[in-house]
Motif scaffolding. Structure first.
Motif, PDB file in Angstrom:
ATOM      1  N   PRO A 135      -4.059  -8.059 -15.800  1.00  0.00           N
ATOM      2  CA  PRO A 135      -5.288  -8.036 -13.755  1.00  0.00           C
ATOM      3  C   PRO A 135      -4.051  -6.449 -14.264  1.00  0.00           C
ATOM      4  N   HIS A 136      -4.607  -5.403 -13.726  1.00  0.00           N
ATOM      5  CA  HIS A 136      -4.967  -3.996 -12.912  1.00  0.00           C
ATOM      6  C   HIS A 136      -4.501  -4.132 -11.358  1.00  0.00           C
ATOM      7  N   TYR A 137      -4.002  -3.475 -10.073  1.00  0.00           N
ATOM      8  CA  TYR A 137      -4.073  -2.951  -9.133  1.00  0.00           C
ATOM      9  C   TYR A 137      -3.525  -2.002  -8.746  1.00  0.00           C
ATOM     10  N   GLU A 138      -4.067  -1.367  -7.664  1.00  0.00           N
ATOM     11  CA  GLU A 138      -3.608  -0.628  -7.269  1.00  0.00           C
ATOM     12  C   GLU A 138      -3.390  -0.745  -5.913  1.00  0.00           C
ATOM     13  N   VAL A 139      -2.167  -0.647  -5.210  1.00  0.00           N
ATOM     14  CA  VAL A 139      -1.450  -0.700  -3.633  1.00  0.00           C
ATOM     15  C   VAL A 139      -0.975   0.341  -2.774  1.00  0.00           C
ATOM     16  N   ASN A 140      -1.651   0.531  -1.651  1.00  0.00           N
ATOM     17  CA  ASN A 140      -1.436   2.185  -1.157  1.00  0.00           C
ATOM     18  C   ASN A 140      -0.553   1.285   0.181  1.00  0.00           C
ATOM     19  N   GLY A 141       0.633   2.146   0.007  1.00  0.00           N
ATOM     20  CA  GLY A 141       1.175   1.396   1.516  1.00  0.00           C
ATOM     21  C   GLY A 141       2.324   3.270   2.616  1.00  0.00           C
ATOM     22  N   ILE A 142       2.517   2.557   2.962  1.00  0.00           N
ATOM     23  CA  ILE A 142       2.922   3.372   4.273  1.00  0.00           C
ATOM     24  C   ILE A 142       4.836   3.460   4.450  1.00  0.00           C
ATOM     25  N   ARG A 143       5.489   5.047   3.994  1.00  0.00           N
ATOM     26  CA  ARG A 143       6.727   4.662   4.298  1.00  0.00           C
ATOM     27  C   ARG A 143       7.288   4.599   5.439  1.00  0.00           C
ATOM     28  N   GLY A 144       8.275   3.285   5.137  1.00  0.00           N
ATOM     29  CA  GLY A 144       8.556   2.201   6.516  1.00  0.00           C
ATOM     30  C   GLY A 144       8.149   1.578   6.517  1.00  0.00           C
ATOM     31  N   SER A 204      -0.324  -0.848  -9.284  1.00  0.00           N
ATOM     32  CA  SER A 204      -0.043   0.634  -9.516  1.00  0.00           C
ATOM     33  C   SER A 204       0.251   0.627  -7.883  1.00  0.00           C
ATOM     34  N   CYS A 205       1.685   1.295  -7.776  1.00  0.00           N
ATOM     35  CA  CYS A 205       1.925   1.407  -5.966  1.00  0.00           C
ATOM     36  C   CYS A 205       2.610   2.689  -6.000  1.00  0.00           C
ATOM     37  N   ARG A 206       1.728   3.120  -4.469  1.00  0.00           N
ATOM     38  CA  ARG A 206       1.798   4.577  -4.253  1.00  0.00           C
ATOM     39  C   ARG A 206       2.360   4.297  -2.960  1.00  0.00           C
ATOM     40  N   VAL A 207       3.260   5.296  -1.911  1.00  0.00           N
ATOM     41  CA  VAL A 207       4.002   5.467  -0.862  1.00  0.00           C
ATOM     42  C   VAL A 207       3.532   6.775   0.216  1.00  0.00           C
ATOM     43  N   TYR A 208       2.842   6.470   1.336  1.00  0.00           N
ATOM     44  CA  TYR A 208       2.703   7.304   1.844  1.00  0.00           C
ATOM     45  C   TYR A 208       3.310   8.513   2.564  1.00  0.00           C
ATOM     46  N   GLY A 254       5.436   3.765  -7.839  1.00  0.00           N
ATOM     47  CA  GLY A 254       5.125   3.347  -9.469  1.00  0.00           C
ATOM     48  C   GLY A 254       5.193   2.103  -9.681  1.00  0.00           C
ATOM     49  N   LEU A 255       4.839   1.716 -11.052  1.00  0.00           N
ATOM     50  CA  LEU A 255       4.221   0.469 -11.486  1.00  0.00           C
ATOM     51  C   LEU A 255       5.057  -0.941 -11.328  1.00  0.00           C
ATOM     52  N   TYR A 256       4.540  -2.238 -11.436  1.00  0.00           N
ATOM     53  CA  TYR A 256       5.454  -2.931 -11.134  1.00  0.00           C
ATOM     54  C   TYR A 256       4.504  -4.010 -11.781  1.00  0.00           C
ATOM     55  N   THR A 257       5.335  -4.861 -12.221  1.00  0.00           N
ATOM     56  CA  THR A 257       4.854  -5.623 -13.577  1.00  0.00           C
ATOM     57  C   THR A 257       5.394  -6.658 -13.423  1.00  0.00           C
ATOM     58  N   ALA A 258       4.437  -8.119 -13.234  1.00  0.00           N
ATOM     59  CA  ALA A 258       5.178  -9.683 -12.813  1.00  0.00           C
ATOM     60  C   ALA A 258       4.651 -10.090 -14.565  1.00  0.00           C
TER      61      ALA A 258
END
Length: 483
Positions: free
Chosen positions: A29-38, A129-133, A110-114
């Motif tokens: 399973p693959h998921y996309e995660v978005n976050g904000i700097r800080g 897949s984590c993206r930081v904005y 980047g890509l985090y794998t568990a």
């Protein structure tokens, strides 16, 4: 060494056929995660309660570089193979199978794998897949008056952002932030969306226009009232000629009250007053000779002058919501009053997501996606589809939304192009989102039910064969003793 008997060989073959071995799934399973700097993000691994986790190994693959093991979950504890790596003390174990990354940095993309090892020795993999904005900057609205007529006031509004890249610009009208009507004859939007040309009539109901800057995790807005711009005469002492301006702020953040004053007039003194809720108007501060003198200790050290005429409020609190009025006394003894209606909103919480697979066939997968919010009031719930976060098509026959907007029922076909659906929680100053991958839900949830029944049947057959072998051995030994 004695070779395994018939029963041992059959047991080994059945264990391998059941998949109870250290062989990861081919389609994790693959998921996309978005976050904000800080800010922070959570990477949850969904394991059924009946399965016990023995160990979870977490790897991080940066956008450039090699994959590294950054953490392990074992016996309910977080172990860090290299505590001196880029994450330092920013990794936390949130629950039995969720990794939390705090104080996000741009390099955390980047890509985090568990890699999950269950107590049954089964190994499963999950990837994120984590993206930081970057936080969205405060928008700045500039305007330019075009020669006006008796019937209309022609003005060009320009929304500027101090940073470029990954920021969407949009315009809303009215205090309810309604969408602009397509094909309207009294305003026109530029191709890049930053400039709005308006031909406004004094008898129009909507005089407020708002510019919104947003990215997938943050949003900022700024509003302008055309009544103030288009009034036929300069600023006078009548407050009715200067209607209140709406200002929104986020809890813990800051806001600016920017006064639009004629440059040719010299300011003698500015008095700032505040009226919260149904309370009385109270004199808060006075600006004279370039110095700010506070007349009330309610706001402590949170008030400051950003320039000669602009008041800034820092570390915003809910109680700061209300009417802020500036009374400007010019050297000519003229008086100008400007009121700002401040609304302070809380930080939007992370969405709580659930999904339920209703039914599945070879042609279609029916499911319900649920998006819940831990707090009520002032938070809007909306849904988008695809990686580009497109709007849901109205009247579509393959998904429909519940009345309150929290539940999305989807009848998804595996050959459809868009398998990502995103829930967005927002208020005028903040936004959070969470995404569902329908392909993973239909593939994994649908397959798990089938496989569980097959495995139970095979285990039952295996037990019957083992009992048969043991019984034959016992009978054979008993016969030998009798002989």
């Amino acid at each position: 060494m004695k070779a395994p008997g018939f029963g041992g060989v059959m047991l080994l073959l059945h264990l391998q056929s059941l998949g109870i071995a250290s062989i990861p799934a081919r389609n994790p399973p693959h998921y996309e995660v978005n976050g904000i700097r800080g800010g922070s993000v959570s990477l949850p691994v969904f394991i059924t309660s009946s399965k016990r986790v023995a160990k979870i190994e977490w790897k991080f693959q940066p956008q450039t570089g090699l994959a590294l093991v950054i953490a392990e979950f074992r016996n309910g504890k977080l172990e860090r193979p290299n505590p001196g790596d880029r994450f330092g003390h920013r990794l936390e174990m949130a629950g039995e199978a969720t990794l939390r990354i705090a104080v996000l940095e741009m390099g955390d993309c980047g890509l985090y794998t568990a890699r999950v090892r269950l107590s049954t020795s089964v190994v499963k993999e999950y990837s994120f897949s984590c993206r930081v904005y970057e936080p969205v900057p405060e928008p700045q609205i500039r305007y330019q008056l075009v020669p006006k007529t008796a019937e209309a006031c022609n003005v060009t509004l320009q929304c500027l952002a101090s940073e470029k890249g990954g920021i969407d610009v949009s315009w809303k009208r009215g205090t309810q932030l309604s969408d602009l009507e397509e094909g309207s004859g009294w305003y026109q939007l530029s191709a890049e969306g930053s400039d709005l040309q308006v031909s406004w009539r004094p008898n129009s109901s909507d005089s407020t226009f708002t510019c919104l800057l947003s990215n997938p995790v943050d949003q900022k807005s700024s509003s302008l009232d055309l009544v103030r711009i288009c009034q036929s005469e300069g600023m006078g002492s009548n407050p009715a000629e200067n209607p209140p301006q709406q200002v929104s702020g986020i809890l813990g953040g800051s806001v600016l009250f920017l006064l639009k004053l004629p440059s040719i007039k010299m300011v003698g003194r500015i008095e700032w007053s505040f009226q919260g809720g149904s309370g009385q108007e109270v004199l808060i501060a006075e600006l004279k000779d370039g110095k700010l003198e506070q007349q009330n200790i309610t706001f402590g050290q949170r008030l400051e002058m950003a320039n000669k005429t602009t008041l800034r409020i820092r570390a915003l609190e809910k109680e700061d919501s209300g009417a802020w009025t500036a009374r400007v006394l010019f050297a000519t003894r003229e008086v100008h009053k400007q009121t700002f209606l401040l609304s302070v909103f809380g930080i939007v919480p992370d969405p709580q997501t659930h999904h339920h697979l209703v039914s599945k066939t070879a042609e279609v997968c029916n499911m319900t996606l649920q998006c819940l919010v831990s707090e009520k009031g002032g938070i809007n719930i909306s849904w988008k589809r695809g990686t580009q976060l497109s709007f849901l098509e109205e009247g579509s026959d393959w998904y429909w939304l519940s009345a309150e907007g929290t539940d999305l029922h989807v009848s998804w076909q595996p050959n459809s192009s868009g398998s990502i659906f995103t829930c967005l929680l927002s208020n005028p100053v903040d936004q959070k989102n969470a995404s569902f991958d329908l392909f993973s839900i239909c593939h994994n949830d649908g397959a798990s039910g089938c496989l569980s029944w097959v495995r139970l049947a095979m285990l039952a057959g295996l037990l019957v064969q083992i009992l048969a072998v043991v019984s034959l051995n016992v009978l054979e030994r008993a016969g030998k003793k009798q002989n």
